[in-house]
Design an enzyme around this catalytic site. Structure first.
Site, PDB file in Angstrom:
ATOM      1  CB  CYS A  17      -0.945   0.002   1.182  1.00 16.41           C
ATOM      2  SG  CYS A  17      -2.105  -1.372   1.095  1.00 16.41           S
TER       3      CYS A  17
ATOM      4  CG  HIS B  54      -3.235   3.394   1.741  1.00 18.84           C
ATOM      5  ND1 HIS B  54      -3.638   2.967   0.504  1.00 18.84           N
ATOM      6  CD2 HIS B  54      -3.334   2.316   2.571  1.00 18.84           C
ATOM      7  CE1 HIS B  54      -3.956   1.684   0.568  1.00 18.84           C
ATOM      8  NE2 HIS B  54      -3.782   1.276   1.810  1.00 18.84           N
TER       9      HIS B  54
ATOM     10  CG  ASN C 153      -6.650  -0.850   0.553  1.00 11.34           C
ATOM     11  OD1 ASN C 153      -5.928  -0.388  -0.339  1.00 11.34           O
ATOM     12  ND2 ASN C 153      -6.163  -1.337   1.683  1.00 11.34           N
TER      13      ASN C 153
HETATM   14  O1  UT7 Z   1      -3.990  -1.290   3.367  1.00 13.87           O
HETATM   15  C1  UT7 Z   1      -3.125  -2.243   3.881  1.00 13.87           C
HETATM   16  C2  UT7 Z   1      -3.130  -2.271   5.342  1.00 13.87           C
HETATM   17  N1  UT7 Z   1      -4.344  -2.819   5.853  1.00 13.87           N
HETATM   18  C3  UT7 Z   1      -5.045  -2.149   6.748  1.00 13.87           C
HETATM   19  O2  UT7 Z   1      -4.732  -1.044   7.085  1.00 13.87           O
HETATM   20  C4  UT7 Z   1      -6.224  -2.856   7.375  1.00 13.87           C
HETATM   21  C5  UT7 Z   1      -6.228  -2.634   8.856  1.00 13.87           C
HETATM   22  N2  UT7 Z   1      -7.298  -3.343   9.537  1.00 13.87           N
HETATM   23  C6  UT7 Z   1      -8.602  -2.956   9.430  1.00 13.87           C
HETATM   24  O3  UT7 Z   1      -8.951  -2.053   8.691  1.00 13.87           O
HETATM   25  C7  UT7 Z   1      -9.603  -3.651  10.319  1.00 13.87           C
HETATM   26  O4  UT7 Z   1      -8.927  -4.441  11.261  1.00 13.87           O
HETATM   27  C8  UT7 Z   1     -10.638  -4.521   9.577  1.00 13.87           C
HETATM   28  C9  UT7 Z   1     -11.583  -3.642   8.773  1.00 13.87           C
HETATM   29  C10 UT7 Z   1      -9.926  -5.504   8.657  1.00 13.87           C
HETATM   30  C11 UT7 Z   1     -11.479  -5.298  10.578  1.00 13.87           C
HETATM   31  O5  UT7 Z   1     -12.089  -4.420  11.498  1.00 13.87           O
HETATM   32  P1  UT7 Z   1     -11.964  -4.652  13.075  1.00 13.87           P
HETATM   33  O6  UT7 Z   1     -12.748  -3.600  13.701  1.00 13.87           O
HETATM   34  O7  UT7 Z   1     -10.507  -4.739  13.415  1.00 13.87           O
HETATM   35  O8  UT7 Z   1     -12.692  -6.015  13.269  1.00 13.87           O
HETATM   36  P2  UT7 Z   1     -12.141  -7.386  13.870  1.00 13.87           P
HETATM   37  O9  UT7 Z   1     -11.298  -8.095  12.896  1.00 13.87           O
HETATM   38  O10 UT7 Z   1     -11.619  -7.143  15.244  1.00 13.87           O
HETATM   39  O11 UT7 Z   1     -13.502  -8.173  14.023  1.00 13.87           O
HETATM   40  C12 UT7 Z   1     -14.546  -7.750  14.940  1.00 13.87           C
HETATM   41  C13 UT7 Z   1     -15.734  -8.696  14.791  1.00 13.87           C
HETATM   42  C14 UT7 Z   1     -15.346 -10.169  14.840  1.00 13.87           C
HETATM   43  O12 UT7 Z   1     -16.383 -10.857  15.478  1.00 13.87           O
HETATM   44  P3  UT7 Z   1     -16.255 -11.299  17.024  1.00 13.87           P
HETATM   45  O13 UT7 Z   1     -15.021 -12.138  17.101  1.00 13.87           O
HETATM   46  O14 UT7 Z   1     -16.129 -10.005  17.790  1.00 13.87           O
HETATM   47  O15 UT7 Z   1     -17.536 -12.028  17.264  1.00 13.87           O
HETATM   48  C15 UT7 Z   1     -15.279 -10.566  13.393  1.00 13.87           C
HETATM   49  O16 UT7 Z   1     -15.510 -11.926  13.210  1.00 13.87           O
HETATM   50  O17 UT7 Z   1     -16.331  -8.504  13.501  1.00 13.87           O
HETATM   51  C16 UT7 Z   1     -16.402  -9.746  12.811  1.00 13.87           C
HETATM   52  N3  UT7 Z   1     -16.209  -9.490  11.381  1.00 13.87           N
HETATM   53  C17 UT7 Z   1     -17.222  -9.168  10.570  1.00 13.87           C
HETATM   54  N4  UT7 Z   1     -18.525  -9.010  10.770  1.00 13.87           N
HETATM   55  C18 UT7 Z   1     -19.291  -8.675   9.712  1.00 13.87           C
HETATM   56  C19 UT7 Z   1     -15.056  -9.515  10.673  1.00 13.87           C
HETATM   57  N5  UT7 Z   1     -15.298  -9.213   9.387  1.00 13.87           N
HETATM   58  C20 UT7 Z   1     -16.629  -9.002   9.297  1.00 13.87           C
HETATM   59  C21 UT7 Z   1     -17.474  -8.647   8.243  1.00 13.87           C
HETATM   60  N6  UT7 Z   1     -18.781  -8.493   8.496  1.00 13.87           N
HETATM   61  N7  UT7 Z   1     -17.026  -8.457   6.983  1.00 13.87           N
END
Ligand code: UT7
Length: 330
Positions: free
Chosen positions: A115, A255, A285
């Site tokens: 990225c 980004h 992204n």
């Molecule tokens: O560009 C390159 C670099 N990449 C980045 O900068 C990405 C950085 N990371 C992020 O943007 C975020 O971590 C994500 C958008 C990928 C995920 O968001 P988050 O707030 O960190 O969510 P999480 O992974 O902690 O998941 C929270 C909950 C989980 O459920 P439980 O375990 O709390 O029951 C996930 O299973 O949300 C659930 N979850 C979803 N729910 C609905 C994960 N993905 C989804 C989804 N829809 N698509």
């Protein structure tokens, strides 16, 4: 005054097909409210069609760039393509783009910094202008992320999209263009964001395909933590290094990985959201594509002399910030 590398034109290309949150809801267990709240994304573009690699989008961007600036592709000395989704493992996609647009006098190479690719490419390209080695350098940032996304994995398929953009760099004697850059990397971050197979360490086999190892693997929470800290940190650092206060910065060009990361970066820089380029809701992204796509969308609002801070964080880990003094517009 020393010669600087000015951005003298910008163009981008986004494929027509729109993949909305509503459609993703029918593909994986997700919903529009979660995606919007956690990322800020509403839809993304997907490049469809057989044998359509990233060079298709890149070539469109470069052709538009030349037309806008009124130059022939034959005048391009060097083309740098920043991508993690090259058409092929080799040759470099830069070579393929040059062939597609008729840049027969150019040499070129690819940069893979995920990225942060466009910032690495812009900084590299600027050196060739500053030293006088080249007079016209094209820097492309483009990715066809849909080619490495697992559309059964809700944690990654909601984030990424396809698209790309390109800028032309030319010598400037007024101090406009790329003024400063701070680039960083930390390979220990590889464990949190990578593609497991298809490289020399784990070549493609039936087993790697069956194990779905040719897709993006991301531990989102860990990446998020590093991204927030480092993208905000390096953006504040480049302001301080160049003696810029918030009121001296016209635009943050971030980004587009997650709206929450962008908000944290703007907050750390003391910038009002009206100075932040944000189009993540439309394109998601696009990895190396996000920053040149933003510059293209905002081009008509940019004024000569505006201070722009471009900043990114991504796989590698790689991150950085570049200070650009915009060279045209009124
Ligand atoms: O560009 C390159 C670099 N990449 C980045 O900068 C990405 C950085 N990371 C992020 O943007 C975020 O971590 C994500 C958008 C990928 C995920 O968001 P988050 O707030 O960190 O969510 P999480 O992974 O902690 O998941 C929270 C909950 C989980 O459920 P439980 O375990 O709390 O029951 C996930 O299973 O949300 C659930 N979850 C979803 N729910 C609905 C994960 N993905 C989804 C989804 N829809 N698509």
């Amino acid at each position: 005054m020393k010669t600087t590398a000015a951005i003298t034109a910008v163009h981008a290309h986004l494929p027509e097909f729109v993949l909305s949150n509503a459609v993703l809801e029918t593909m994986v267990d997700t919903n529009d409210a979660w995606i919007t709240e956690r990322t800020g994304i509403k839809e993304r573009r997907i490049l469809k069609g057989k044998d359509q690699g990233v060079s298709v989008m890149a070539a469109e961007a470069v052709k538009g760039l030349c037309a806008k600036r009124g130059i022939s592709p034959l005048e391009i000395d060097l083309l740098i393509c920043c991508t993690v989704t090259p058409d092929m493992q080799f040759p470099a996609t830069a070579n393929i783009i040059c062939d597609k647009v008729g840049a027969r006098n150019a040499w070129g190479f690819d940069i893979n910094a995920a990225c942060s690719g466009f910032l690495y490419g812009l900084t590299t390209g600027a050196q060739f202008i500053e030293t006088g080695k080249c007079r016209k350098v094209v820097v492309v940032g483009a990715d066809k992320m849909s080619s490495i996304i697992d559309y059964t994995d809700r944690a990654t398929c909601i984030i990424f999209g396809d698209g790309g953009g390109a800028v032309l760099l030319e010598p400037n004697g007024e101090g406009l263009g790329v003024v400063d850059s701070i680039l960083r990397s930390d390979g220990s971050g590889c464990q949190y964001l990578h593609q497991k197979a298809g490289g020399s360490m784990r070549p493609a086999s039936i087993q790697t395909v069956e194990a779905r190892e040719h897709f993006v693997y991301q531990e989102g929470k860990a990446v998020f933590k590093f991204a927030v800290t480092n993208m905000a940190g390096v953006s504040a650092e480049i302001m301080e290094k160049n003696g810029l206060r918030a009121e001296d910065v016209a635009w943050l060009v971030p980004h587009q990985a997650n709206k929450r990361i962008i908000d944290a970066t703007a907050h750390r820089m003391g910038l009002d959201e009206s100075k932040v380029m944000l189009n993540i809701h439309k394109y998601g992204n696009t990895t190396s594509g996000t920053i040149p796509i933003c510059l293209w969308e905002w081009e008509n609002r940019l004024k000569k002399g505006d201070n722009l801070i471009l900043s990114a964080f991504g796989g590698g880990f790689t991150w950085g910030a570049v200070l650009v003094k915009w060279a045209y517009g009124s």
